[in-house]
Design a protein around this motif. Sequence first.
Motif, mmCIF file in Angstrom:
data_model
loop_
_atom_site.group_PDB
_atom_site.id
_atom_site.type_symbol
_atom_site.label_atom_id
_atom_site.label_comp_id
_atom_site.label_asym_id
_atom_site.label_seq_id
_atom_site.Cartn_x
_atom_site.Cartn_y
_atom_site.Cartn_z
ATOM 1 N N GLN A 503 77.814 -55.891 -88.330
ATOM 2 C CA GLN A 503 76.557 -55.590 -87.644
ATOM 3 C C GLN A 503 76.589 -54.209 -86.994
ATOM 4 N N LEU A 504 77.726 -53.866 -86.414
ATOM 5 C CA LEU A 504 77.801 -52.612 -85.654
ATOM 6 C C LEU A 504 78.135 -51.409 -86.532
ATOM 7 N N GLN A 511 71.234 -54.695 -81.277
ATOM 8 C CA GLN A 511 70.596 -55.772 -80.522
ATOM 9 C C GLN A 511 71.075 -57.131 -81.021
ATOM 10 N N GLU A 512 71.155 -57.313 -82.324
ATOM 11 C CA GLU A 512 71.586 -58.584 -82.887
ATOM 12 C C GLU A 512 73.054 -58.853 -82.547
ATOM 13 N N ALA A 513 73.861 -57.816 -82.593
ATOM 14 C CA ALA A 513 75.277 -57.985 -82.237
ATOM 15 C C ALA A 513 75.424 -58.427 -80.781
ATOM 16 N N LEU A 514 74.609 -57.824 -79.915
ATOM 17 C CA LEU A 514 74.671 -58.190 -78.500
ATOM 18 C C LEU A 514 74.205 -59.628 -78.302
ATOM 19 N N LYS A 530 85.057 -56.362 -74.585
ATOM 20 C CA LYS A 530 86.079 -55.344 -74.334
ATOM 21 C C LYS A 530 86.275 -54.461 -75.557
ATOM 22 N N ARG A 531 86.135 -55.073 -76.747
ATOM 23 C CA ARG A 531 86.377 -54.333 -77.978
ATOM 24 C C ARG A 531 85.185 -53.446 -78.354
ATOM 25 N N TYR A 532 83.977 -53.987 -78.234
ATOM 26 C CA TYR A 532 82.787 -53.273 -78.720
ATOM 27 C C TYR A 532 81.861 -52.822 -77.598
ATOM 28 N N GLY A 533 82.313 -52.995 -76.357
ATOM 29 C CA GLY A 533 81.443 -52.667 -75.231
ATOM 30 C C GLY A 533 81.001 -51.214 -75.205
ATOM 31 N N LYS A 534 81.893 -50.273 -75.544
ATOM 32 C CA LYS A 534 81.537 -48.851 -75.486
ATOM 33 C C LYS A 534 80.450 -48.506 -76.500
ATOM 34 N N ILE A 535 80.568 -49.074 -77.720
ATOM 35 C CA ILE A 535 79.546 -48.805 -78.744
ATOM 36 C C ILE A 535 78.203 -49.362 -78.295
ATOM 37 N N LEU A 536 78.209 -50.584 -77.802
ATOM 38 C CA LEU A 536 76.963 -51.208 -77.357
ATOM 39 C C LEU A 536 76.380 -50.475 -76.154
ATOM 40 N N MET A 537 77.238 -50.021 -75.251
ATOM 41 C CA MET A 537 76.751 -49.308 -74.073
ATOM 42 C C MET A 537 76.114 -47.982 -74.472
ATOM 43 N N HIS A 538 76.623 -47.383 -75.524
ATOM 44 C CA HIS A 538 76.071 -46.103 -75.962
ATOM 45 C C HIS A 538 74.675 -46.272 -76.558
ATOM 46 N N HIS A 539 74.434 -47.384 -77.274
ATOM 47 C CA HIS A 539 73.166 -47.546 -77.985
ATOM 48 C C HIS A 539 72.172 -48.439 -77.231
ATOM 49 N N VAL A 540 72.637 -49.466 -76.572
ATOM 50 C CA VAL A 540 71.722 -50.348 -75.823
ATOM 51 C C VAL A 540 72.299 -50.539 -74.421
ATOM 52 N N PRO A 541 72.238 -49.508 -73.591
ATOM 53 C CA PRO A 541 72.929 -49.577 -72.295
ATOM 54 C C PRO A 541 72.384 -50.645 -71.356
ATOM 55 N N ASN A 542 71.060 -50.761 -71.278
ATOM 56 C CA ASN A 542 70.489 -51.702 -70.310
ATOM 57 C C ASN A 542 70.843 -53.141 -70.662
ATOM 58 N N GLU A 543 70.664 -53.508 -71.929
ATOM 59 C CA GLU A 543 70.961 -54.876 -72.343
ATOM 60 C C GLU A 543 72.455 -55.185 -72.220
ATOM 61 N N VAL A 580 84.203 -49.457 -70.048
ATOM 62 C CA VAL A 580 83.067 -49.530 -70.970
ATOM 63 C C VAL A 580 81.990 -48.521 -70.587
ATOM 64 N N PHE A 581 81.857 -48.232 -69.291
ATOM 65 C CA PHE A 581 80.807 -47.346 -68.779
ATOM 66 C C PHE A 581 81.274 -45.890 -68.704
ATOM 67 N N ALA A 582 82.168 -45.490 -69.593
ATOM 68 C CA ALA A 582 82.787 -44.170 -69.481
ATOM 69 C C ALA A 582 81.758 -43.044 -69.389
ATOM 70 N N ASN A 583 80.696 -43.102 -70.160
ATOM 71 C CA ASN A 583 79.688 -42.040 -70.175
ATOM 72 C C ASN A 583 78.341 -42.524 -69.666
ATOM 73 N N ASN A 584 78.347 -43.599 -68.920
ATOM 74 C CA ASN A 584 77.093 -44.162 -68.415
ATOM 75 C C ASN A 584 77.254 -44.457 -66.935
ATOM 76 N N SER A 585 77.265 -43.386 -66.142
ATOM 77 C CA SER A 585 77.506 -43.561 -64.710
ATOM 78 C C SER A 585 76.366 -44.309 -64.022
ATOM 79 N N ARG A 586 75.131 -44.103 -64.495
ATOM 80 C CA ARG A 586 73.998 -44.791 -63.856
ATOM 81 C C ARG A 586 74.126 -46.299 -64.036
#
Length: 925
Positions: A503-504, A511-514, A530-543, A580-586
């Motif tokens: 999916q990723l 969205q489906e992966a989440l 833990k494994r895919y959190g960074k990818i998901l945070m980059h594309h769908v941060p709020n969810e 997971v939030f390495a580049n998403n400080s907000r």
Amino acid sequence: MAAYLQWRRFVFFDRETVKEPPGPDGAGGKPFALPPGIAVCDSGRGSLIWFLPRSLQLSSFQAYKLRVTHLYQLKQHSILVSVGEDEEGINPLVKVWNLEKRDGGNPLCTRIFPAIPGNKPTVVSCLTVHENLNFMAIGFADGSVVLTKGDITRDRHSKTQILHEGSYPVTGLAFRQSGKTTHLFVVTTENIQSYMLSVKDYPHLELDTHGCGLRCSSLSDPSQDLQFIVAGNECVYLYQPDERGPCFAFEGQKLIVHWYRGYLIIVSKDRKTSPKSEFAGNEAQNSDKQVLNIYDLCNKFIAYSSIFDDVVDVLAEWGSLYVLTRDGKIHVLQEKDTQTKLEACKSMLFRKNLFEMAINLAKSHHLDSDGLSEIFRQYGDHLYNKGNHDGAIQQYIRTIGKLEPSYVIRKFLDAQRIHNLTAYLQTLHLQSLANADHTTLLLNCYTKLKDSSKLEEFIKTSESEVRFDVETAIKVLRQAGYYSHAVYLAEKHAHHEWYLKIQLEDIKNYQEALRYIGKLPFDQAESNMKRYGKILMHHVPNETTELLKILCTDYQPSGDNEGPGMLEGKKANSEEFIPVFANNSRELKAFLEHMTEVQADSPQGVYDTLLELRLQNWAHEQDEQVKEKLHNEALTLLKSGRFKTVFDKALVLCQMHNFKDGVLYLYEQGKLFQQIMHYHMQNEQYKKVIEVCELYGDQEACLWEQALGYFARKEEDCKEYIAAVLKHIENKNLMPPLLVVQTLAHNSTATLSVIKDYLVNKLQKQSRQIEQDEQRIQKYREETTRIRQEIEELKASPKIFQKTKCSICTSALELPSVHFLCGHSFHQHCFESYSENDSECPTCMPENRKVMDMIRAQEQKRDLHDQFQHQLKCSNDGFSVVADYFGRGVFNKLTLITDLPSGKVATTIEAGLQRELLIHTKRST
């Protein structure tokens, strides 16, 4: 005739002539000869009748006075039924013999009754008995059939009646038992009928309009479904109780028909000789030649064929066939073992490519699966070499489980034969014998054929029917670009890692992966975030942030149907998800603030990271109002009490971001008062320096001394601050005057007027102290003189005790009493209750001990001081001596308490000594 000639001939039986057993002298080997004149015979229970056991010791008994016409030996009982005549005329008798019981040396005859239908004298043509001993049927030449029902061995328990009447002689009878249903087949020279004996009134059905001769009918075994066999001159017919079955074109005049172990045995007239009467086939001439054929009806071949001279009968006993001829000889036909038969016929069949016959033959003889598999393989190789790939693959499929699959797969790897390979691999999977390589190959076949329907059918089997390695299938489908099929398999069989990876990485449906992760059990949801959190945070941060909030607070899979409170939610460690939030400080700030609000006991790392984030935002903010808000938030977080265990880390963070209020707060919480003052000194905040001394000077008196030294080093005009510091030093007596003067001597702007008042006041205080000391000295001298006088008086003059009251209980003094020279008197019982020893006055003892402790303290102090001075003078390294005493706590600053409990006297003495040494050290410097 044509069908008969097409049947293959084999020699599955070995023929031998039965010979006499060796005699006592070892002689033997001659052919065994039966007595002449044998008219009828039968076999069963280990004998041929007369009686011929396996040892060939022939015996007999007289059953009838005239002749025996029919015999029937039951296979499962030692019961023999015979039909014969005791007198001239047509008057046949039926006798039932129990061979296990004896009557005068002969078998016991249990029953005798006439075998005449009604009152009509007629000849018995055939006889049969049911193995359960409840039915017996007798056929007659006039077409009648008499049925005896009940126990045939007794007259009382049986009933005899005429079952059938006709115009044609009865030539054959046979009982057929199927479950609880019993049928009786009746065959005449012109027709065949079936009677149902398990139903009242015995309904019957005519099966055919032609019959057969005597001894030309038989009943098959269960391998042929217990069919009734009737042999005519042109064909052999098989019958069920309600219909006619198949027929076989075996021409020739049939004389004898038997069934033996799945074989049909037919003795027929040799076509080279003259024909015989159809009905009276047992009266052949001695010179007649007869052919015995053994047929395998299932596989359609002749198992044995041979010519005999005038066969009397063919009997089955001891696992062999015995052929009795008119000349008295017995020929035994011994069936060969299965392996010998197969080896004998396989070479011929394979040479002539009759593989189907070889297969049927092997099955009928119950050849093991390995042997069958080898035939299938050779058949497949034959078809493959002929180019019949479709037929070949069908034979190879039948070898699955025995033949190595790679043998077949290598033959069909050509692209033009991919259909055949697919069929083989499908069957391999259906039998759950496929490995990962086979699954890979099958899926590649589907993808190359573009056969989506077959592919879906293959992968969408129910979970209980899965016959392939699911992970291998997912890999192959993914590699071939069939992502939807791969995802379906991964989701259906709970291969979460593969589902999310496709999916990723391939479909990129974040969205489906989440959503899928939200449906997983807690442990798997945690590991995948833990494994895919960074990818998901980059594309769908709020969810992703919302899912993490749930995962770290009260997680329950979204697919659960349980009501609220049914399952206890689990919590993940929120600190582990901070990377997971390495580049998403907000989003990180929102996540951390949420965790601190709903979970006060969040890990320390959460608070540390939140503090760092707030300090970063505060440091980079330009808007003053927003900056003030961020300042308050950071300070509030510091004051939350969550940084006591990580004080140093919080302090470093505040210092890195130059967060002044935070640094000062942490200094204060850590009681680092000197650091607070140094912070203000670095910033040259003179008033703050004074405020720090006033706030914390009582807790750490050296702050005033440091403040004085700080202002003394300043070249600016700091008279006001120096005066304030000197005033406090004077009030608290924190420094010797000489040390104050030496400190201020470094300041070029400080004049004598700055310390004039301080010095004057100090000298005045010292003068007053001197006067007080002199007065105290005078007082001690007078006291000492008085005490000495009292001592002399006590030594030289008598002491009169005039006390009238007890010094303890104040009651009137009574004898016995105790008096001391100090003037105190006590009741004896009061003294014993309160005194610690007999030599000291309980009232004066505390004061006396205080004096003694002071004396001992002075002696110890003197010894310690002398020892310290001696070591200091003699040592080459004076600093090490001072450090040693310092380490032993001699120079610790302690408050001297003059009145302590007796248990703390030693501590008081040492404390006084340390204080004096400390003051002495300050004055020396």
